[in-house]
Design an enzyme around this catalytic site. Structure first.
Site, PDB file in Angstrom:
ATOM      1  N   CYS A   8       0.818  -1.210   0.000  1.00 39.08           N
ATOM      2  CA  CYS A   8       0.000   0.000   0.000  1.00 39.08           C
ATOM      3  C   CYS A   8       0.854   1.264   0.000  1.00 39.08           C
ATOM      4  O   CYS A   8       1.957   1.289   0.547  1.00 39.08           O
ATOM      5  CB  CYS A   8      -0.886   0.022   1.234  1.00 39.08           C
ATOM      6  SG  CYS A   8      -1.926  -1.415   1.389  1.00 39.08           S
ATOM      7  N   ARG A  13       5.136   0.059  -6.049  1.00 40.16           N
ATOM      8  CA  ARG A  13       5.042  -0.744  -4.829  1.00 40.16           C
ATOM      9  C   ARG A  13       4.104  -1.935  -4.993  1.00 40.16           C
ATOM     10  O   ARG A  13       4.133  -2.856  -4.205  1.00 40.16           O
ATOM     11  CB  ARG A  13       4.536   0.136  -3.676  1.00 40.16           C
ATOM     12  CG  ARG A  13       5.548   1.148  -3.209  1.00 40.16           C
ATOM     13  CD  ARG A  13       4.928   2.065  -2.204  1.00 40.16           C
ATOM     14  NE  ARG A  13       4.476   1.361  -1.015  1.00 40.16           N
ATOM     15  CZ  ARG A  13       5.218   1.144   0.059  1.00 40.16           C
ATOM     16  NH1 ARG A  13       6.447   1.586   0.090  1.00 40.16           N
ATOM     17  NH2 ARG A  13       4.739   0.506   1.099  1.00 40.16           N
ATOM     18  N   TRP A  73      -3.117  -2.661  -1.487  1.00 36.85           N
ATOM     19  CA  TRP A  73      -2.772  -4.059  -1.777  1.00 36.85           C
ATOM     20  C   TRP A  73      -3.565  -4.861  -0.766  1.00 36.85           C
ATOM     21  O   TRP A  73      -3.298  -4.809   0.432  1.00 36.85           O
ATOM     22  CB  TRP A  73      -1.263  -4.236  -1.597  1.00 36.85           C
ATOM     23  CG  TRP A  73      -0.711  -5.508  -2.150  1.00 36.85           C
ATOM     24  CD1 TRP A  73      -0.326  -5.749  -3.446  1.00 36.85           C
ATOM     25  CD2 TRP A  73      -0.424  -6.709  -1.425  1.00 36.85           C
ATOM     26  NE1 TRP A  73       0.162  -7.016  -3.570  1.00 36.85           N
ATOM     27  CE2 TRP A  73       0.117  -7.638  -2.347  1.00 36.85           C
ATOM     28  CE3 TRP A  73      -0.572  -7.098  -0.106  1.00 36.85           C
ATOM     29  CZ2 TRP A  73       0.503  -8.918  -1.984  1.00 36.85           C
ATOM     30  CZ3 TRP A  73      -0.185  -8.388   0.257  1.00 36.85           C
ATOM     31  CH2 TRP A  73       0.349  -9.275  -0.673  1.00 36.85           C
ATOM     32  N   ASN A  81      -1.983   2.695   5.949  1.00 39.92           N
ATOM     33  CA  ASN A  81      -1.141   1.511   5.694  1.00 39.92           C
ATOM     34  C   ASN A  81      -0.913   0.822   7.023  1.00 39.92           C
ATOM     35  O   ASN A  81      -0.747   1.498   8.040  1.00 39.92           O
ATOM     36  CB  ASN A  81       0.245   1.912   5.169  1.00 39.92           C
ATOM     37  CG  ASN A  81       0.201   2.373   3.726  1.00 39.92           C
ATOM     38  OD1 ASN A  81      -0.828   2.326   3.075  1.00 39.92           O
ATOM     39  ND2 ASN A  81       1.337   2.835   3.248  1.00 39.92           N
ATOM     40  N   GLY A  82      -0.803  -0.498   7.000  1.00 39.40           N
ATOM     41  CA  GLY A  82      -0.545  -1.227   8.244  1.00 39.40           C
ATOM     42  C   GLY A  82      -1.734  -2.101   8.579  1.00 39.40           C
ATOM     43  O   GLY A  82      -2.633  -2.304   7.754  1.00 39.40           O
ATOM     44  N   GLU A 109      20.247 -16.286  -6.706  1.00 35.95           N
ATOM     45  CA  GLU A 109      19.728 -14.951  -7.017  1.00 35.95           C
ATOM     46  C   GLU A 109      19.383 -14.849  -8.512  1.00 35.95           C
ATOM     47  O   GLU A 109      18.353 -14.282  -8.877  1.00 35.95           O
ATOM     48  CB  GLU A 109      20.757 -13.888  -6.598  1.00 35.95           C
ATOM     49  CG  GLU A 109      20.453 -12.455  -6.989  1.00 35.95           C
ATOM     50  CD  GLU A 109      19.111 -11.946  -6.478  1.00 35.95           C
ATOM     51  OE1 GLU A 109      18.475 -12.591  -5.631  1.00 35.95           O
ATOM     52  OE2 GLU A 109      18.669 -10.894  -6.989  1.00 35.95           O
ATOM     53  N   LYS A 123      15.712 -13.967 -10.180  1.00 35.59           N
ATOM     54  CA  LYS A 123      15.475 -12.937 -11.209  1.00 35.59           C
ATOM     55  C   LYS A 123      14.780 -13.560 -12.419  1.00 35.59           C
ATOM     56  O   LYS A 123      13.884 -12.972 -13.008  1.00 35.59           O
ATOM     57  CB  LYS A 123      16.789 -12.277 -11.661  1.00 35.59           C
ATOM     58  CG  LYS A 123      17.493 -11.423 -10.632  1.00 35.59           C
ATOM     59  CD  LYS A 123      16.820 -10.096 -10.340  1.00 35.59           C
ATOM     60  CE  LYS A 123      15.928 -10.167  -9.159  1.00 35.59           C
ATOM     61  NZ  LYS A 123      16.432  -9.911  -7.831  1.00 35.59           N
ATOM     62  N   GLU A 127      11.040 -14.181 -11.512  1.00 36.80           N
ATOM     63  CA  GLU A 127      10.134 -13.036 -11.347  1.00 36.80           C
ATOM     64  C   GLU A 127      10.097 -12.147 -12.581  1.00 36.80           C
ATOM     65  O   GLU A 127       9.055 -11.564 -12.881  1.00 36.80           O
ATOM     66  CB  GLU A 127      10.448 -12.239 -10.077  1.00 36.80           C
ATOM     67  CG  GLU A 127      11.818 -11.658 -10.014  1.00 36.80           C
ATOM     68  CD  GLU A 127      12.134 -11.001  -8.677  1.00 36.80           C
ATOM     69  OE1 GLU A 127      11.219 -10.630  -7.941  1.00 36.80           O
ATOM     70  OE2 GLU A 127      13.327 -10.851  -8.382  1.00 36.80           O
ATOM     71  N   HIS A 165      22.867 -35.627  -7.463  1.00 39.81           N
ATOM     72  CA  HIS A 165      22.176 -36.333  -6.378  1.00 39.81           C
ATOM     73  C   HIS A 165      20.657 -36.289  -6.548  1.00 39.81           C
ATOM     74  O   HIS A 165      19.927 -36.291  -5.569  1.00 39.81           O
ATOM     75  CB  HIS A 165      22.590 -35.753  -5.025  1.00 39.81           C
ATOM     76  CG  HIS A 165      24.059 -35.929  -4.745  1.00 39.81           C
ATOM     77  ND1 HIS A 165      24.629 -37.151  -4.502  1.00 39.81           N
ATOM     78  CD2 HIS A 165      25.080 -35.037  -4.742  1.00 39.81           C
ATOM     79  CE1 HIS A 165      25.933 -37.006  -4.333  1.00 39.81           C
ATOM     80  NE2 HIS A 165      26.241 -35.734  -4.472  1.00 39.81           N
ATOM     81  N   LYS A 181       6.822  -4.435  -4.103  1.00 45.07           N
ATOM     82  CA  LYS A 181       8.185  -3.971  -3.822  1.00 45.07           C
ATOM     83  C   LYS A 181       8.547  -4.122  -2.349  1.00 45.07           C
ATOM     84  O   LYS A 181       9.646  -4.536  -2.029  1.00 45.07           O
ATOM     85  CB  LYS A 181       8.310  -2.508  -4.252  1.00 45.07           C
ATOM     86  CG  LYS A 181       9.703  -1.932  -4.135  1.00 45.07           C
ATOM     87  CD  LYS A 181      10.609  -2.445  -5.224  1.00 45.07           C
ATOM     88  CE  LYS A 181      12.045  -2.068  -5.025  1.00 45.07           C
ATOM     89  NZ  LYS A 181      12.949  -2.935  -5.772  1.00 45.07           N
TER      90      LYS A 181
HETATM   91  C1  F6R Z   1      13.333  -9.982  -5.464  1.00 44.60           C
HETATM   92  C2  F6R Z   1      13.004  -9.092  -4.372  1.00 44.60           C
HETATM   93  C3  F6R Z   1      12.497  -9.696  -3.120  1.00 44.60           C
HETATM   94  C4  F6R Z   1      13.013  -8.914  -1.917  1.00 44.60           C
HETATM   95  C5  F6R Z   1      12.376  -9.415  -0.631  1.00 44.60           C
HETATM   96  C6  F6R Z   1      12.942  -8.703   0.582  1.00 44.60           C
HETATM   97  O1  F6R Z   1      13.823  -9.276  -6.558  1.00 44.60           O
HETATM   98  O2  F6R Z   1      13.111  -7.907  -4.490  1.00 44.60           O
HETATM   99  O3  F6R Z   1      12.840 -11.044  -3.007  1.00 44.60           O
HETATM  100  O4  F6R Z   1      14.397  -9.042  -1.859  1.00 44.60           O
HETATM  101  O5  F6R Z   1      10.988  -9.209  -0.689  1.00 44.60           O
HETATM  102  O6  F6R Z   1      12.819  -7.330   0.436  1.00 44.60           O
HETATM  103  P1  F6R Z   1      13.637  -6.327   1.324  1.00 44.60           P
HETATM  104  O7  F6R Z   1      15.062  -6.402   0.920  1.00 44.60           O
HETATM  105  O8  F6R Z   1      13.029  -4.986   1.049  1.00 44.60           O
HETATM  106  O9  F6R Z   1      13.469  -6.784   2.741  1.00 44.60           O
END
Ligand code: F6R
Length: 594
Positions: free
Chosen positions: A2, A27, A72, A98-99, A467, A471, A474, A490, A589
């Site tokens: 949000c 976001r 959201w 928010n919250g 990682e 990527k 997503e 294995h 985000k």
């Molecule tokens: C992937 C991504 C997420 C964040 C995760 C933690 O590209 O961005 O996996 O890394 O949601 O987010 P933060 O770092 O903001 O705690």
């Protein structure tokens, strides 16, 4: 997740609120709305995008005060009723929030008995009704009485039909107030106020901020507090695409500059006495890292480096798992979170503090919620990241974590020299990776034809493989799995066939020979191989179907160089597959719910 915005000034509120909401779209949200002050309040909501909301709100809506929200969904589905702003019964007060209000059900029951009629399923609506219950003509006073009744977390802004005021409050969720010329802006994230505000006031937990035409006043537990506005360090252009097709690409390509500026700052900061580095240096026995997603992968790389170079044992724990397992208490926890708002990380950091550990936060966002929990904060200097997938914030986290190691007195002098030299070379190496984006695109064309892939690595580049796979999932919606190269035999060998490419992450370190063996094994099972390797590694060239030739980096910097190459590979594959790169489906985000 949000997002909140608010405006009070001399200009029409409508276009400013809508523009600020658009700046928060990154976001992630599923409905949006605004309320413009006047008597009556004008409220507009839409369960589509801000673009559609903009079409819905008449251009000539009068009013120079207003609030807005991108929602959201958590409590209640996606519907116009559940979208914010929420109104009281008499439609005299509107609020965005928010919250999560933990005690909303009991408050709702109490208010219903008193005759309040609810139209949504949200927890937020109780705030509008409580404000109505306590309102005697001064919104600030109603807010004071209202927050005394709430349990949970909030960042909220309220507006009343008959007062020229905006009243906001924060508890456990971020809220910033931007100060412009003759105008004030309120937002949950700083990017929303860029271009309007010249300075900013960060609210702390428990604060109530009341804004009117003359002034901004902040009170904490009934006492006025003096809040000097601070300069905004991020420029408006930082949240623009600057000619790039996607924010994600722009942010990937910004990494050499981010690393350069980070390097200069770390090397220039001589006095580390009271800061995060000092706290890290006090730790000699055990260390826990708490993080989620991409930040968790940064934690795994940090573990490799800290255990290897400083001989301190490190546990890296998915923050969402922390509460579920009987982990031993640590003396120091590093909470890594680029947004500073990830609820799982904040909850885990609070819990580990209760067990006696001190918390060092690594975050990109000043005054974010994790900074209120942490004992010390190591800021990364990546600037705003709009693309939902973390790219430049990841490599900035790695730089911050490497710097903690580099500044440790436990580091042997020779290792310190190697780390310092590697740091200096890193921005140019990453620039060279960005320069071969077109070559990486050629490999991406091949990867993009497949629905699954393995990304394999060893040592410090095993988390790089994880990682890269994240990527690929997503951004390109390819089911990629990051796997230890040595572990493939294995079990996962059963999946290898001509349709399952293997992306092998190879570095010029002691793992290279074993990686070559793994590639031999994979080729024997007919899987095509895309190798990330350093320039001039002929053995890899001979074995692989595609090679991405990267600068030869030492450990641990190869993890940064390879990560950037994998980001570009996933980006180009996503573009070829027509994926919504900046805003992948179903994810947000900052994940502010546990
Ligand atoms: C992937 C991504 C997420 C964040 C995760 C933690 O590209 O961005 O996996 O890394 O949601 O987010 P933060 O770092 O903001 O705690």
């Amino acid at each position: 997740m949000c997002g909140i915005v608010g405006y009070l000034g001399r200009s029409p509120a409508r276009p400013i609120l809508l523009d600020m909401l658009a700046k928060l779209e990154y976001r992630g949200y599923d409905s949006c709305g605004i309320a413009v002050q006047g008597n009556p309040l004008r409220v507009f909501k839409d369960i589509r995008r801000v673009k559609e909301l903009t079409e819905l709100v008449p251009r000539d809506v009068p009013g120079t005060i207003g609030i807005g929200h991108t929602r959201w969904a958590t409590h209640g589905g996606v519907s116009p009723q559940n979208a914010h702003p929420h109104l009281d019964c008499s439609h005299e007060i509107a609020v965005v929030h928010n919250g999560i209000i933990d005690n909303y059900q009991e408050l709702r029951a109490e208010l219903m008995l008193e005759g309040h009629v609810f139209i949504s399923e949200t927890d937020t609506e109780v705030i509008a009704h409580l404000l109505e219950k306590y309102y005697q003509g001064i919104l600030q006073e109603a807010m004071e009485s209202t927050i005394a009744r709430l349990r949970g977390s909030w960042a909220m802004v309220a507006v009343a039909a008959k007062e020229r005021t905006l009243v906001s409050s924060r508890q456990g969720a971020p809220l910033v107030i931007g100060v412009g010329s003759d105008e004030y802006l309120v937002a949950s994230d700083a990017p929303a106020i860029l271009g309007y505000a010249t300075s900013v006031v960060y609210l702390e937990d428990g604060d109530i901020a009341a804004i009117n035409d003359v002034e901004l006043s902040v009170s904490r537990q009934g006492q006025q507090v003096l809040q000097e506005p601070k300069d905004i360090s991020w420029s408006d252009g930082a949240t623009e695409k600057n000619g790039h097709e996607h924010y994600t690409l722009k942010e990937i390509l910004e990494q050499p500059a981010v690393l350069r500026r980070t390097l200069v700052r770390y090397l220039e900061e001589k006095n580390v006495g009271e800061g995060p580095r000092a706290l890290f240096q006090e730790t000699t026995d055990d260390l826990t890292i708490l993080a989620c997603g991409t930040s968790y992968h940064a934690g795994l790389i940090a573990k490799h480096v800290i255990e290897g170079l400083l001989r301190i044992p490190v546990s890296v724990i998915n923050a969402s798992e922390y509460a579920c397992r009987p982990y031993p208490p640590a003396t120091l926890a590093i909470a890594i979170t680029q947004s500073g708002e990830t609820a799982d990380v904040i909850a885990a950091a609070r819990r580990i503090k209760e067990h006696g550990a001190r918390v060092l936060a690594v975050t990109n966002i000043p005054y974010s919620s994790i900074t209120t929990v942490a004992d010390r904060v190591m800021y990364t200097d990546a600037g705003p990241e709009v693309g939902v997938a973390a790219t430049k914030t990841y490599t900035a986290q790695l730089a911050a974590l490497f710097e903690l190691v580099r500044s440790s007195p436990r580091l042997r002098p020779q290792a310190k020299e190697i780390l310092s030299a590697g740091f200096v070379e890193l921005p140019d190496m990453v620039a060279r990776v960005c320069a071969i984006s077109a070559d990486i695109e050629d490999c991406a064309r091949f990867i993009a034809m497949h629905e699954r892939a393995f990304i394999i690595g060893r040592g410090v580049n095993l988390p790089t493989a994880y990682e890269g796979a994240l990527k690929m999932k997503e951004l390109a919606y390819i089911h990629a799995e990051g796997y230890s190269a040595g572990e493939l035999k294995h079990g996962p060998f059963a999946l290898l066939d001509g349709q399952t490419p293997i992306i092998a992450v190879i570095a010029a370190d002691e793992t290279r020979q074993a990686m070559l063996s793994s590639i031999h094994e994979v080729k024997a099972r007919r899987s095509p191989v895309v190798a990330l390797s350093y320039e001039g590694d002929e053995a890899v060239e001979k074995l692989s179907d595609f090679v991405i030739r990267l600068p030869k980096a030492t450990c641990p910097f190869s993890a940064v160089v390879n990560a950037v190459a994998l980001q570009l590979l996933a980006y180009h594959a996503a573009k070829i597959r027509h994926c919504p790169i900046d805003f992948p489906r179903n994810i947000a985000k900052s994940v502010t719910v546990e």
